[in-house]
Design a protein around this motif. Structure first.
Motif, mmCIF file in Angstrom:
data_model
loop_
_atom_site.group_PDB
_atom_site.id
_atom_site.type_symbol
_atom_site.label_atom_id
_atom_site.label_comp_id
_atom_site.label_asym_id
_atom_site.label_seq_id
_atom_site.Cartn_x
_atom_site.Cartn_y
_atom_site.Cartn_z
ATOM 1 N N LEU A 1 42.546 3.799 40.683
ATOM 2 C CA LEU A 1 43.381 2.937 41.517
ATOM 3 C C LEU A 1 44.735 3.581 41.801
ATOM 4 O O LEU A 1 45.309 3.389 42.874
ATOM 5 C CB LEU A 1 43.585 1.581 40.842
ATOM 6 C CG LEU A 1 42.330 0.721 40.629
ATOM 7 C CD1 LEU A 1 42.680 -0.567 39.896
ATOM 8 C CD2 LEU A 1 41.631 0.411 41.947
ATOM 9 N N ALA A 2 45.235 4.354 40.844
ATOM 10 C CA ALA A 2 46.544 4.994 41.003
ATOM 11 C C ALA A 2 46.487 6.255 41.860
ATOM 12 O O ALA A 2 47.518 6.704 42.376
ATOM 13 C CB ALA A 2 47.120 5.343 39.632
ATOM 14 N N SER A 3 45.298 6.818 42.028
ATOM 15 C CA SER A 3 45.145 8.129 42.679
ATOM 16 C C SER A 3 45.368 8.096 44.182
ATOM 17 O O SER A 3 45.633 9.131 44.801
ATOM 18 C CB SER A 3 43.744 8.680 42.402
ATOM 19 O OG SER A 3 42.762 7.933 43.127
ATOM 20 N N GLY A 4 45.221 6.915 44.787
ATOM 21 C CA GLY A 4 45.315 6.827 46.246
ATOM 22 C C GLY A 4 44.010 7.142 46.940
ATOM 23 O O GLY A 4 43.911 7.087 48.164
ATOM 24 N N VAL A 5 42.966 7.473 46.149
ATOM 25 C CA VAL A 5 41.639 7.767 46.699
ATOM 26 C C VAL A 5 40.799 6.491 46.630
ATOM 27 O O VAL A 5 40.913 5.713 45.679
ATOM 28 C CB VAL A 5 40.954 8.910 45.907
ATOM 29 C CG1 VAL A 5 39.577 9.220 46.480
ATOM 30 C CG2 VAL A 5 41.829 10.153 45.927
ATOM 31 N N PHE A 6 39.950 6.280 47.601
ATOM 32 C CA PHE A 6 39.121 5.086 47.676
ATOM 33 C C PHE A 6 38.130 5.033 46.507
ATOM 34 O O PHE A 6 37.466 6.026 46.196
ATOM 35 C CB PHE A 6 38.343 5.068 48.997
ATOM 36 C CG PHE A 6 37.422 3.890 49.148
ATOM 37 C CD1 PHE A 6 37.917 2.643 49.487
ATOM 38 C CD2 PHE A 6 36.058 4.036 48.942
ATOM 39 C CE1 PHE A 6 37.067 1.551 49.627
ATOM 40 C CE2 PHE A 6 35.203 2.958 49.081
ATOM 41 C CZ PHE A 6 35.705 1.703 49.423
ATOM 42 N N LEU A 7 38.051 3.864 45.864
ATOM 43 C CA LEU A 7 37.139 3.664 44.735
ATOM 44 C C LEU A 7 35.988 2.760 45.156
ATOM 45 O O LEU A 7 36.202 1.680 45.715
ATOM 46 C CB LEU A 7 37.889 3.030 43.561
ATOM 47 C CG LEU A 7 37.041 2.646 42.332
ATOM 48 C CD1 LEU A 7 36.427 3.885 41.677
ATOM 49 C CD2 LEU A 7 37.892 1.875 41.313
ATOM 50 N N PHE A 8 34.759 3.199 44.855
ATOM 51 C CA PHE A 8 33.564 2.399 45.113
ATOM 52 C C PHE A 8 32.883 2.104 43.780
ATOM 53 O O PHE A 8 32.623 3.018 42.990
ATOM 54 C CB PHE A 8 32.594 3.139 46.032
ATOM 55 C CG PHE A 8 31.346 2.357 46.344
ATOM 56 C CD1 PHE A 8 31.365 1.330 47.275
ATOM 57 C CD2 PHE A 8 30.153 2.651 45.695
ATOM 58 C CE1 PHE A 8 30.217 0.597 47.558
ATOM 59 C CE2 PHE A 8 29.004 1.924 45.970
ATOM 60 C CZ PHE A 8 29.032 0.897 46.904
ATOM 61 N N ALA A 9 32.621 0.819 43.522
ATOM 62 C CA ALA A 9 32.014 0.413 42.254
ATOM 63 C C ALA A 9 30.625 -0.169 42.501
ATOM 64 O O ALA A 9 30.423 -0.949 43.439
ATOM 65 C CB ALA A 9 32.891 -0.621 41.557
ATOM 66 N N TYR A 10 29.704 0.186 41.613
ATOM 67 C CA TYR A 10 28.323 -0.308 41.698
ATOM 68 C C TYR A 10 27.926 -0.820 40.323
ATOM 69 O O TYR A 10 27.855 -0.062 39.355
ATOM 70 C CB TYR A 10 27.398 0.820 42.130
ATOM 71 C CG TYR A 10 25.928 0.471 42.199
ATOM 72 C CD1 TYR A 10 25.476 -0.676 42.843
ATOM 73 C CD2 TYR A 10 24.982 1.333 41.621
ATOM 74 C CE1 TYR A 10 24.108 -0.969 42.906
ATOM 75 C CE2 TYR A 10 23.626 1.047 41.694
ATOM 76 C CZ TYR A 10 23.195 -0.100 42.336
ATOM 77 O OH TYR A 10 21.848 -0.395 42.395
ATOM 78 N N GLY A 11 27.724 -2.119 40.232
ATOM 79 C CA GLY A 11 27.352 -2.726 38.957
ATOM 80 C C GLY A 11 27.104 -4.210 39.154
ATOM 81 O O GLY A 11 27.408 -4.785 40.204
ATOM 82 N N PRO A 12 26.561 -4.881 38.139
ATOM 83 C CA PRO A 12 26.183 -6.287 38.277
ATOM 84 C C PRO A 12 27.362 -7.248 38.204
ATOM 85 O O PRO A 12 28.421 -6.924 37.667
ATOM 86 C CB PRO A 12 25.243 -6.502 37.091
ATOM 87 C CG PRO A 12 25.708 -5.521 36.069
ATOM 88 C CD PRO A 12 26.190 -4.322 36.831
#
Length: 426
Positions: free
Chosen positions: A344-355
């Motif tokens: 979140l701090a990196s400025g890069v987009f985060l994609f999460a995959y989980g239930p």
């Protein structure tokens, strides 16, 4: 104030728990900290004034030789190039944690029970350090709970227990005789330390709520602090790299395989050459074989923190993944990965995959600070959308940076922890 940190790992800037502590204690001076730990590794950053280590191997030898056990880590041994384990033998023993896990834990606990860990050298070290409060991260092994409570009683000082992984609720419905025996055993140990803890620090609101309800203890949430300087604006690039950093345990390799298949389909549909870079120490031939026939995947092995941050900045999308298998879901239900704070701090987009129902997934959804897919059907639809839409990635990253500033700033979280420890040792 002097804090005795009791944990399995030393403070480092590269592995999960080590990095968590590195952020949490960033606003403490060295003379306020000392650490006792048991893993066969060495700190690679000097955060504490002094470190004392007793390894499992030393504990085992002490049963037969009955000699002084453990030692102080010298300043000369604390080097930035220090790795997760001191040698390959230790790596083999500790790496495969899931095979016969409960039996290994029981054997380990028996070793420590009959060892001479209360050695003269350890007692002398404690007398010299004179800690006022214990900050304890006990984990999944019963012996460590006994160590913490024994030291606290001997020194007559309070314990503040840190819970970032749940081993109480996740062990409620185990199947199989050995697993049930272990579940009863570890739940008893957790109950003991909760009753003796002056305060409990948790990593998520869900943990704090359920532990306070179950044990009647005082719980405070201290979020994982990022060790990155939080970016002031999004760092979204239209590159061709999707990157995953971290372990592939607890069924995460299956979720990563789902993503890899979607990226292969994306490349085929759009005549693209998107790459899925996997940076992990869990790169055994067994795991690599799962990805046989998948074109987009490239395994790169373990990275130091500086190397990881450098590679993170090159990615178009960073990944957070969790397992959909019931037992693994229960195990990580309350956890929020250390890498989420850095992502979140990196400025890069985060994609999460989980239930649904897992703290990390719910946290990201609640703050709208990452792309999230909670099933296979959503996975392809959403990942395709984010790979194609630079603007929506940029918009979500803006919210991620606000979340990082509010919840994961290392100064804020470390000062919160310091206020708890100061208050609880009075």
């Amino acid at each position: 104030m002097k804090v005795l940190i009791m944990s399995h790992n030393p403070i480092t800037d590269y592995n999960s728990m080590g990095k968590t502590f590195f952020g949490l204690f960033s606003e403490f001076s060295q003379n306020e900290l000392c650490q006792f730990y048991v893993y066969p590794t060495l700190p690679n950053v000097k955060v504490c004034e002094s470190y004392f280590r007793i390894t499992d191997k030393e504990a085992l030898k002490s049963i037969f030789k009955r000699k002084n056990t453990g030692r102080i880590i010298s300043e000369e041994e604390i080097k930035h190039e220090n790795a997760l384990y001191e040698n390959s033998n230790s790596s083999k023993i500790y790496r495969d944690k899931n095979t016969n896990r409960e039996i290994k834990i029981f054997v380990r606990d028996i070793i420590w029970k009959f060892s001479t860990w209360k050695s003269t050298s350890f007692k002398d070290w404690l007398s010299k350090e004179k800690p006022d409060v214990i900050f304890a991260a006990p984990g999944s092994s019963g012996f460590f709970y006994d160590l913490i409570l024994s030291v606290a009683k001997g020194l007559n000082i309070p314990v503040v227990t840190y819970v970032c992984d749940d081993f109480y609720f996740s062990n409620k419905n185990k199947v199989g005789f050995i697993k049930k025996v272990y579940a009863k055993y570890i739940r008893k140990k957790i109950t003991e330390i909760m009753k003796k803890s002056k305060e409990v620090v948790t990593i998520s609101e869900e943990l704090a709520t359920d532990y306070a309800k179950e044990f009647g203890c005082k719980c405070t949430v201290v979020s994982t602090a990022t060790n990155l300087k939080i970016k002031k604006e999004p760092h979204c690039v239209n590159g061709k790299n999707v990157s995953y950093f971290g372990n592939l345990q607890l069924g995460r390799e299956i979720s990563l395989l789902d993503i890899a298949k979607v990226i292969d389909r994306y490349n085929l549909k759009y005549s693209s050459d998107m790459v899925l870079n996997v940076y992990t120490a869990d790169d055994s031939e067994k795991i690599k074989a799962l990805f046989s026939g998948i074109s987009c995947v490239k395994f790169h092995g373990f990275l130091s923190s500086n190397e990881m941050y450098k590679e993170m900045s090159k990615a178009s999308i960073l990944l957070h993944i969790e397992s959909f298998e019931n037992e693994n879901r229960e195990r990580v239900k309350y956890s929020i990965s250390t890498k989420i704070a850095d992502s979140l701090a990196s400025g890069v987009f985060l994609f999460a995959y989980g239930p649904k129902g897992i703290a990390s997934i719910e946290y990201l959804k609640r703050n709208n600070c990452a792309g999230v897919a909670v099933n296979k059907k959503q996975l392809q639809e959403k990942l395709f959308e984010y790979l194609n839409d630079f603007e929506i990635r940029n918009e979500i990253v803006g919210k991620a940076l606000i979340t990082a500033q509010n919840n994961h700033d290392r100064r804020k979280q470390s000062e919160l922890l310091k206020s708890i420890l100061l208050k609880d040792n009075i």
